[in-house]
Design a protein around this motif. Structure first.
Motif, PDB file in Angstrom:
ATOM      1  N   ASN A  95       0.772  -1.056   0.043  1.00 54.78           N
ATOM      2  CA  ASN A  95      -0.081   0.060   0.135  1.00 54.78           C
ATOM      3  C   ASN A  95       0.922   1.031  -0.049  1.00 54.78           C
ATOM      4  N   SER A  96       1.921   1.171  -0.435  1.00 56.69           N
ATOM      5  CA  SER A  96       2.846   2.282  -0.813  1.00 56.69           C
ATOM      6  C   SER A  96       3.636   2.463  -2.084  1.00 56.69           C
ATOM      7  N   VAL A  97       4.250   3.798  -2.357  1.00 59.84           N
ATOM      8  CA  VAL A  97       4.922   3.749  -3.651  1.00 59.84           C
ATOM      9  C   VAL A  97       6.340   4.081  -3.302  1.00 59.84           C
ATOM     10  N   CYS A 107       9.573   6.528   0.533  1.00 60.90           N
ATOM     11  CA  CYS A 107       8.399   5.652   0.617  1.00 60.90           C
ATOM     12  C   CYS A 107       7.297   6.626   0.838  1.00 60.90           C
ATOM     13  N   SER A 108       6.114   6.552   0.081  1.00 64.30           N
ATOM     14  CA  SER A 108       5.084   7.411   0.405  1.00 64.30           C
ATOM     15  C   SER A 108       3.646   6.433   0.165  1.00 64.30           C
ATOM     16  N   CYS A 109       2.764   6.733   1.176  1.00 60.22           N
ATOM     17  CA  CYS A 109       1.574   5.909   1.227  1.00 60.22           C
ATOM     18  C   CYS A 109       0.551   6.122   0.150  1.00 60.22           C
ATOM     19  N   LEU A 110       0.257   5.062  -0.527  1.00 64.90           N
ATOM     20  CA  LEU A 110      -1.017   5.495  -1.593  1.00 64.90           C
ATOM     21  C   LEU A 110      -2.144   6.262  -0.935  1.00 64.90           C
ATOM     22  N   ARG A 111      -2.897   6.716  -1.824  1.00 65.45           N
ATOM     23  CA  ARG A 111      -4.000   7.535  -1.302  1.00 65.45           C
ATOM     24  C   ARG A 111      -5.089   6.521  -0.805  1.00 65.45           C
ATOM     25  N   ASP A 120       6.333  11.175   4.680  1.00 61.28           N
ATOM     26  CA  ASP A 120       6.988   9.907   4.056  1.00 61.28           C
ATOM     27  C   ASP A 120       8.022   9.324   4.676  1.00 61.28           C
ATOM     28  N   CYS A 131       2.050   1.326   5.966  1.00 59.23           N
ATOM     29  CA  CYS A 131       1.057   2.194   5.521  1.00 59.23           C
ATOM     30  C   CYS A 131      -0.472   1.433   5.823  1.00 59.23           C
ATOM     31  N   GLY A 154      -8.670   1.521   1.641  1.00 57.82           N
ATOM     32  CA  GLY A 154      -7.991   2.295   0.766  1.00 57.82           C
ATOM     33  C   GLY A 154      -8.794   3.290   0.259  1.00 57.82           C
TER      34      GLY A 154
END
Length: 297
Positions: A95-97, A107-111, A120, A131, A154
């Motif tokens: 659940n991250s990008v 690393c950033s969490c998805l919406r 981040d 996340c 999500g």
């Protein structure tokens, strides 16, 4: 004798001065030159390590030497950025990008997801990155008025409440009074709902004044049965759908003054003269004879 001691003192002083000025230079020569003092010895994004008789370069974390060696020397070798996001063991969890940055990864969490800090995460940080699903329905005003919010992994969804329909981004009231209530009734629209009311002279089959049940019907009320004196004395009550009609018995007629005074229908007897040539009914003849008999008596 004095000459011997003077010669010995002079020799010792010379040796001391020679050692103080010559030994450091000699030690530097024997130990070699510190190549790491020159900042251009190693390429960018590398560290330099001095050894007894040489040195070596090592690429910093997040970089890899162009010749594939961990420790290297010589010109032409570069420290190239490693794209950690393309590695099999990506530093970011589900659940991250992952976004590659120079020497590291972000690393950033998805919406619809958020980290414990809400920020981040940079590769190499001490804390762990995870996340978790965000319950958007806890946010006031996330859905329009007259709607229900349903959280999902999500994401979330808004559904208009019964009696409302989505129009753009708002839930509008539905006017259910379009052919909803039964025959002989009226419909009243309310916010998000409605109710039916039978017309005067009719009653709902479930006994309720206001109702929404589609199986309920409005049935005619027989006012003449409810109240035998609905029309008053000397009258006849006739039921009709939704109402009733009052009429007078034979030999009676409506009394306008009496009806107005008592608030209901009133009948009075029809007056007639006792002359046989004017009387057509035998009952009236008998009444006249009875009156004449009382007068003679």
């Amino acid at each position: 004798m004095w000459g011997f001691w003077l010669l010995l003192f002079w020799g010792f002083s010379g040796m001391y001065r020679w050692g103080m000025t010559t030994l450091p230079t000699l030690g530097q020569t024997l130990g070699g030159v510190n190549e790491c003092q020159d900042t251009t010895t190693c390429p960018a994004y590398a560290t330099c390590t001095d050894t007894t008789d040489s040195y070596y370069c090592t690429c910093k974390r997040g970089f890899l030497s162009s010749n594939g060696q961990t420790n290297f020397q010589g010109p032409g070798v570069e420290c190239q950025d490693v794209n950690e996001c393309l590695q099999s063991d990506s530093p970011c969890g589900p659940n991250s990008v992952c976004t590659n940055i120079l020497g590291r990864a972000k690393c950033s969490c998805l919406r619809g997801f958020s980290s414990s800090t809400g920020k981040d995460w940079i590769l190499g940080s001490l804390d762990n990155f995870l996340c978790a699903d965000v319950d958007e329905c806890l946010t006031i005003g996330i859905c329009p008025k007259y709607s229900n919010c349903s959280n999902s992994v999500g994401s979330y969804s808004c559904t208009c409440q019964p009696g409302f329909v989505l129009n753009g981004s708002i839930c509008e009231d539905i006017d259910e009074c379009d052919d909803t209530c039964p025959l002989n009734s009226s419909c009243t629209n309310t916010i998000g709902s409605y109710f039916c009311t039978c017309h005067p002279g009719f009653a709902s089959s479930n006994g309720q004044l206001n109702f929404k049940d589609l199986e309920v019907t409005c049935e005619d009320i027989d006012e003449c049965t409810q109240d035998p004196l609905q029309c008053g004395l000397n009258s006849v009550c006739t039921n009709v759908p939704g109402s009733y009609i009052c009429g007078c018995l034979p030999d009676f007629q409506m009394d306008p003054e009496g009806s107005q005074g008592y608030g209901n229908f009133n009948c009075k007897r029809i007056l007639f003269k006792c002359k046989e040539d004017l009387i057509l009914q035998s009952e009236q003849i008998q009444q006249c004879q009875a009156v004449q008999g009382r007068d003679l008596g």
